[in-house]
Design a protein around this motif. Structure first.
Motif, PDB file in Angstrom:
ATOM      1  N   ILE A  10       4.150  -0.865   4.457  1.00  0.00           N
ATOM      2  CA  ILE A  10       4.777  -0.747   3.145  1.00  0.00           C
ATOM      3  C   ILE A  10       3.913   0.115   2.234  1.00  0.00           C
ATOM      4  CG2 ILE A  10       5.462  -1.975   1.037  1.00  0.00           C
ATOM      5  CD1 ILE A  10       7.333  -2.660   3.252  1.00  0.00           C
ATOM      6  N   VAL A  11       4.536   1.096   1.605  1.00  0.00           N
ATOM      7  CA  VAL A  11       3.924   1.806   0.487  1.00  0.00           C
ATOM      8  C   VAL A  11       4.888   1.688  -0.684  1.00  0.00           C
ATOM      9  CG1 VAL A  11       3.156   4.021  -0.453  1.00  0.00           C
ATOM     10  CG2 VAL A  11       2.578   3.384   1.899  1.00  0.00           C
ATOM     11  N   GLY A  12       4.441   1.063  -1.771  1.00  0.00           N
ATOM     12  CA  GLY A  12       5.312   0.808  -2.903  1.00  0.00           C
ATOM     13  C   GLY A  12       5.209   1.873  -3.970  1.00  0.00           C
ATOM     14  N   SER A  67      -0.968  -1.216   3.828  1.00  0.00           N
ATOM     15  CA  SER A  67       0.040  -1.359   2.783  1.00  0.00           C
ATOM     16  C   SER A  67      -0.611  -1.295   1.403  1.00  0.00           C
ATOM     17  CB  SER A  67       0.797  -2.674   2.945  1.00  0.00           C
ATOM     18  OG  SER A  67       1.575  -2.663   4.126  1.00  0.00           O
ATOM     19  N   VAL A  68       0.056  -0.607   0.477  1.00  0.00           N
ATOM     20  CA  VAL A  68      -0.517  -0.369  -0.843  1.00  0.00           C
ATOM     21  C   VAL A  68       0.611  -0.130  -1.832  1.00  0.00           C
ATOM     22  CG1 VAL A  68      -0.772   2.114  -0.384  1.00  0.00           C
ATOM     23  CG2 VAL A  68      -2.222   1.022  -2.116  1.00  0.00           C
ATOM     24  N   TYR A  69       0.364  -0.454  -3.097  1.00  0.00           N
ATOM     25  CA  TYR A  69       1.354  -0.231  -4.148  1.00  0.00           C
ATOM     26  C   TYR A  69       0.867   0.892  -5.054  1.00  0.00           C
ATOM     27  CZ  TYR A  69       4.865  -1.326  -7.717  1.00  0.00           C
ATOM     28  OH  TYR A  69       5.931  -1.272  -8.589  1.00  0.00           O
ATOM     29  N   LEU A  98       9.986  -4.929  -3.996  1.00  0.00           N
ATOM     30  CA  LEU A  98       8.626  -5.408  -4.205  1.00  0.00           C
ATOM     31  C   LEU A  98       8.457  -5.965  -5.617  1.00  0.00           C
ATOM     32  CD1 LEU A  98       6.615  -2.406  -2.703  1.00  0.00           C
ATOM     33  CD2 LEU A  98       7.188  -4.554  -1.556  1.00  0.00           C
ATOM     34  N   THR A 121       2.964  -5.868  -2.130  1.00  0.00           N
ATOM     35  CA  THR A 121       3.255  -5.117  -0.910  1.00  0.00           C
ATOM     36  C   THR A 121       4.036  -5.956   0.094  1.00  0.00           C
ATOM     37  OG1 THR A 121       1.072  -5.718   0.003  1.00  0.00           O
ATOM     38  CG2 THR A 121       1.249  -3.583  -1.128  1.00  0.00           C
ATOM     39  N   THR A 122       4.640  -7.050  -0.376  1.00  0.00           N
ATOM     40  CA  THR A 122       5.483  -7.882   0.488  1.00  0.00           C
ATOM     41  C   THR A 122       6.942  -7.658   0.117  1.00  0.00           C
ATOM     42  OG1 THR A 122       3.781  -9.596   0.695  1.00  0.00           O
ATOM     43  CG2 THR A 122       6.040 -10.231   1.212  1.00  0.00           C
ATOM     44  N   GLN A 123       7.734  -7.246   1.089  1.00  0.00           N
ATOM     45  CA  GLN A 123       9.140  -6.983   0.814  1.00  0.00           C
ATOM     46  C   GLN A 123       9.880  -8.292   0.569  1.00  0.00           C
ATOM     47  OE1 GLN A 123      11.073  -4.218   3.453  1.00  0.00           O
ATOM     48  NE2 GLN A 123      13.106  -5.025   2.999  1.00  0.00           N
TER      49      GLN A 123
END
Length: 249
Positions: free
Chosen positions: A55-57, A26-28, A151, A156-158
């Protein structure tokens, strides 16, 4: 000569010269071009980006063309997710808009087996209501709005959408002789929007009793949701999957 590959599944291998970049954590806001170059991409071959991370933000492919083209494969357990909109509050009555999930100004083929979701818009703050009873003034501050789903900036936490705050009524009695009294209720804050949904407007509040005059502040508007895709005219959808929010530009 280069040939456009035909993908038959969410992570199907391309046909012809290509380089594959996998985003597994997961990364933003990852810089896809920079990551691919660092991994050995020659900046000429077709770039195939396989996203298997949860998650990819705020994924932005930029505006510099990929010479060999770019294909984005989103796995079944992956979500491309936008930034959530902030809640309206004292000093900033209106909610703020959610952010887009995927932004592109380059042509891209997308095979979406997962989800692409814009951030929810923030809810507006409720109005502050003031009253005057027997020359005495009191006021009740409106409730804050709720933040939208999505986010936090850089996270990266919904996060789920928040409910607006209920201001609640208050009542004052002023004289044991005249029994003059009055009450006021500040406006309720608007709820934050779910993924791809706008936030709600705050309310104006109310008052009653032996009120000689009153005032009411501005109350906040709910804000728009972020788009699922900003740059949809650049996208060839091989598989649309689940998309929450508008497809714009």
């Amino acid at each position: 000569m280069r040939f456009t590959p035909f993908l038959i599944g969410p992570l199907a291998p391309p046909v012809g010269p290509s380089f594959t970049l996998t985003i597994a954590s997961s990364v933003y806001a990852p810089n896809i071009r920079a990551l691919a170059i660092a991994a050995g991409w020659d900046e000429e071959e077709l770039l195939v980006v396989n996203i298997t991370a949860p998650i990819v933000g705020a994924l932005n492919l930029g505006s510099t063309p990929f010479p060999g083209g770019v294909t984005l494969n989103i796995g079944a357990s992956s979500t491309i997710l936008g930034r959530r909109g902030a809640a309206g509050r004292t000093g900033a009555y209106h909610g703020t808009a959610g952010g887009p999930a995927l932004t592109t100004r380059v042509f891209v083929t997308v095979n979406n087996a997962g989800e692409i979701a814009g951030g929810g818009g923030g809810g507006g703050m409720g109005a502050t209501v003031g009253i005057q009873v027997e020359e005495r003034s009191r006021s009740v501050v409106g409730g804050n709005g709720g933040a939208g789903a999505g986010l936090e900036l850089g996270g990266t936490t919904q996060m789920s959408a928040q409910s607006g705050v209920d201001s609640g009524p208050r009542q004052w009695s002023y004289s044991s002789i005249t029994f003059a009294s009055g009450w006021a209720e500040g406006g309720d804050g608007g709820d934050g929007g779910g993924l791809g949904e706008a936030g709600a407007q705050g309310t104006g509040g109310s008052f009653g009793g032996d009120v000689s005059s009153y005032s009411r502040s501005e109350w906040g508007f709910g804000a728009a949701a972020g788009a699922a895709v900003d740059g949809n005219s650049y996208v060839t959808w091989q598989s649309a999957g689940t998309r929450r929010g508008a497809l714009i530009n």
